[in-house]
Design a protein around this motif. Structure first.
Motif, PDB file in Angstrom:
ATOM      1  N   TYR A 135       0.854  -1.192   0.000  1.00  0.00           N
ATOM      2  CA  TYR A 135       0.000   0.000   0.000  1.00  0.00           C
ATOM      3  C   TYR A 135       0.886   1.237   0.000  1.00  0.00           C
ATOM      4  O   TYR A 135       1.966   1.238   0.590  1.00  0.00           O
ATOM      5  N   LYS A 136       0.391   2.285  -0.626  1.00  0.00           N
ATOM      6  CA  LYS A 136       1.100   3.562  -0.547  1.00  0.00           C
ATOM      7  C   LYS A 136       0.826   4.179   0.815  1.00  0.00           C
ATOM      8  O   LYS A 136      -0.288   4.115   1.319  1.00  0.00           O
ATOM      9  N   VAL A 137       1.854   4.778   1.400  1.00  0.00           N
ATOM     10  CA  VAL A 137       1.716   5.401   2.706  1.00  0.00           C
ATOM     11  C   VAL A 137       1.019   6.746   2.532  1.00  0.00           C
ATOM     12  O   VAL A 137       1.456   7.586   1.741  1.00  0.00           O
ATOM     13  N   ALA A 138      -0.071   6.927   3.239  1.00  0.00           N
ATOM     14  CA  ALA A 138      -0.806   8.188   3.184  1.00  0.00           C
ATOM     15  C   ALA A 138      -0.189   9.173   4.174  1.00  0.00           C
ATOM     16  O   ALA A 138      -0.037   8.876   5.350  1.00  0.00           O
ATOM     17  N   VAL A 139       0.200  10.329   3.653  1.00  0.00           N
ATOM     18  CA  VAL A 139       0.802  11.363   4.485  1.00  0.00           C
ATOM     19  C   VAL A 139      -0.082  12.601   4.410  1.00  0.00           C
ATOM     20  O   VAL A 139      -0.544  12.979   3.336  1.00  0.00           O
ATOM     21  N   SER A 140      -0.304  13.202   5.570  1.00  0.00           N
ATOM     22  CA  SER A 140      -1.143  14.393   5.627  1.00  0.00           C
ATOM     23  C   SER A 140      -0.479  15.437   6.521  1.00  0.00           C
ATOM     24  O   SER A 140       0.218  15.095   7.473  1.00  0.00           O
ATOM     25  N   LYS A 141      -0.715  16.692   6.208  1.00  0.00           N
ATOM     26  CA  LYS A 141      -0.194  17.761   7.066  1.00  0.00           C
ATOM     27  C   LYS A 141      -0.829  17.713   8.443  1.00  0.00           C
ATOM     28  O   LYS A 141      -0.275  18.227   9.405  1.00  0.00           O
ATOM     29  N   ALA A 142      -1.984  17.073   8.547  1.00  0.00           N
ATOM     30  CA  ALA A 142      -2.701  16.971   9.824  1.00  0.00           C
ATOM     31  C   ALA A 142      -2.223  15.778  10.660  1.00  0.00           C
ATOM     32  O   ALA A 142      -2.753  15.546  11.741  1.00  0.00           O
ATOM     33  N   ASP A 143      -1.225  15.025  10.167  1.00  0.00           N
ATOM     34  CA  ASP A 143      -0.734  13.870  10.928  1.00  0.00           C
ATOM     35  C   ASP A 143      -0.236  14.303  12.296  1.00  0.00           C
ATOM     36  O   ASP A 143       0.426  15.328  12.451  1.00  0.00           O
ATOM     37  N   LYS A 144      -0.546  13.495  13.286  1.00  0.00           N
ATOM     38  CA  LYS A 144      -0.103  13.738  14.658  1.00  0.00           C
ATOM     39  C   LYS A 144       1.332  13.245  14.821  1.00  0.00           C
ATOM     40  O   LYS A 144       1.858  12.519  13.980  1.00  0.00           O
ATOM     41  N   GLU A 145       1.949  13.605  15.931  1.00  0.00           N
ATOM     42  CA  GLU A 145       3.334  13.217  16.186  1.00  0.00           C
ATOM     43  C   GLU A 145       3.515  11.701  16.222  1.00  0.00           C
ATOM     44  O   GLU A 145       4.511  11.186  15.722  1.00  0.00           O
ATOM     45  N   ASP A 146       2.538  10.969  16.806  1.00  0.00           N
ATOM     46  CA  ASP A 146       2.676   9.515  16.870  1.00  0.00           C
ATOM     47  C   ASP A 146       2.608   8.883  15.482  1.00  0.00           C
ATOM     48  O   ASP A 146       3.296   7.909  15.205  1.00  0.00           O
ATOM     49  N   GLU A 147       1.799   9.446  14.579  1.00  0.00           N
ATOM     50  CA  GLU A 147       1.738   8.935  13.210  1.00  0.00           C
ATOM     51  C   GLU A 147       3.060   9.165  12.494  1.00  0.00           C
ATOM     52  O   GLU A 147       3.560   8.288  11.787  1.00  0.00           O
ATOM     53  N   LYS A 148       3.654  10.333  12.701  1.00  0.00           N
ATOM     54  CA  LYS A 148       4.959  10.630  12.093  1.00  0.00           C
ATOM     55  C   LYS A 148       6.034   9.713  12.671  1.00  0.00           C
ATOM     56  O   LYS A 148       6.893   9.203  11.945  1.00  0.00           O
ATOM     57  N   SER A 149       5.974   9.477  13.967  1.00  0.00           N
ATOM     58  CA  SER A 149       6.939   8.598  14.631  1.00  0.00           C
ATOM     59  C   SER A 149       6.824   7.168  14.108  1.00  0.00           C
ATOM     60  O   SER A 149       7.832   6.516  13.827  1.00  0.00           O
ATOM     61  N   ASN A 150       5.585   6.674  13.951  1.00  0.00           N
ATOM     62  CA  ASN A 150       5.376   5.329  13.429  1.00  0.00           C
ATOM     63  C   ASN A 150       5.890   5.199  11.997  1.00  0.00           C
ATOM     64  O   ASN A 150       6.455   4.173  11.628  1.00  0.00           O
ATOM     65  N   ARG A 151       5.681   6.225  11.175  1.00  0.00           N
ATOM     66  CA  ARG A 151       6.194   6.189   9.802  1.00  0.00           C
ATOM     67  C   ARG A 151       7.716   6.081   9.806  1.00  0.00           C
ATOM     68  O   ARG A 151       8.295   5.342   9.020  1.00  0.00           O
ATOM     69  N   LEU A 152       8.352   6.801  10.714  1.00  0.00           N
ATOM     70  CA  LEU A 152       9.815   6.739  10.812  1.00  0.00           C
ATOM     71  C   LEU A 152      10.261   5.361  11.306  1.00  0.00           C
ATOM     72  O   LEU A 152      11.155   4.744  10.722  1.00  0.00           O
ATOM     73  N   LEU A 153       9.634   4.876  12.371  1.00  0.00           N
ATOM     74  CA  LEU A 153      10.013   3.578  12.936  1.00  0.00           C
ATOM     75  C   LEU A 153       9.834   2.428  11.948  1.00  0.00           C
ATOM     76  O   LEU A 153      10.653   1.514  11.886  1.00  0.00           O
ATOM     77  N   PHE A 154       8.745   2.458  11.188  1.00  0.00           N
ATOM     78  CA  PHE A 154       8.409   1.347  10.296  1.00  0.00           C
ATOM     79  C   PHE A 154       8.636   1.687   8.826  1.00  0.00           C
ATOM     80  O   PHE A 154       8.038   1.073   7.944  1.00  0.00           O
ATOM     81  N   ARG A 155       9.534   2.605   8.551  1.00  0.00           N
ATOM     82  CA  ARG A 155       9.769   3.046   7.178  1.00  0.00           C
ATOM     83  C   ARG A 155      10.277   1.933   6.269  1.00  0.00           C
ATOM     84  O   ARG A 155      10.068   1.966   5.065  1.00  0.00           O
ATOM     85  N   ASN A 156      10.926   0.933   6.832  1.00  0.00           N
ATOM     86  CA  ASN A 156      11.434  -0.182   6.033  1.00  0.00           C
ATOM     87  C   ASN A 156      10.494  -1.386   6.029  1.00  0.00           C
ATOM     88  O   ASN A 156      10.816  -2.411   5.447  1.00  0.00           O
ATOM     89  N   LYS A 157       9.352  -1.268   6.697  1.00  0.00           N
ATOM     90  CA  LYS A 157       8.349  -2.338   6.731  1.00  0.00           C
ATOM     91  C   LYS A 157       7.158  -1.897   5.890  1.00  0.00           C
ATOM     92  O   LYS A 157       6.618  -0.818   6.083  1.00  0.00           O
ATOM     93  N   LYS A 158       6.773  -2.735   4.975  1.00  0.00           N
ATOM     94  CA  LYS A 158       5.666  -2.404   4.072  1.00  0.00           C
ATOM     95  C   LYS A 158       4.395  -3.130   4.494  1.00  0.00           C
ATOM     96  O   LYS A 158       4.433  -4.175   5.120  1.00  0.00           O
TER      97      LYS A 158
END
Length: 141
Positions: free
Chosen positions: A86-109
């Protein structure tokens, strides 16, 4: 199900009625629906939903155990690695935990999302996979 049976037009679906090991009809069907958006079909990329549907109907009395399916599992597999994440959905309204999870799991699809089950695939696959399996009780490390 054979590859040629998979619906390749968005909005189309196919029902496959299932049988048990003895060949007896069990009132369980597999629905495959094409939910491709935009011009991905032209690129040969399709978003498919696989759904198991219990065709048994309950009466006014108790539901019969024989008509229930518990912790059913199925898999979708191909001879070659052809399932895209799936393509990762990114929004300007993303919360800090969503941004943190994207960073933590950036290599997991994420190759699949389950509704009432957990999908599983080879977690070492990063770009493509060839098999997705459902699990009623997921495991994790």
């Amino acid at each position: 199900m054979k590859p040629k049976e998979i619906p390749l037009r968005s909005g189309k679906s196919i029902d496959k009625y299932l049988i048990d090991k003895t060949g007896k009809a069990i009132n369980l069907k597999l629905n495959v629906r094409n939910r491709t958006q935009g011009n991905n079909s032209a690129k040969g990329i399709h978003l498919l939903t696989f759904t198991l549907i219990n065709q048994n109907s309950g009466g006014s009395e108790n539901i019969r155990n024989e008509d229930c399916f518990f912790q059913v599992s199925f898999s979708v597999a191909a001879n070659e690695k052809c399932f895209l994440p799936y393509k990762v959905a990114v929004s300007k309204a993303d919360k800090e935990d969503e941004k943190s999870n994207r960073l933590l799991f950036r290599n997991k699809k994420t190759f699949a999302v389950g509704h009432g089950c957990s999908p599983k695939w080879d977690d070492n696959e990063t770009e493509l996979t060839n098999s997705i399996i459902t699990e009623a009780i997921p495991s994790y490390e």
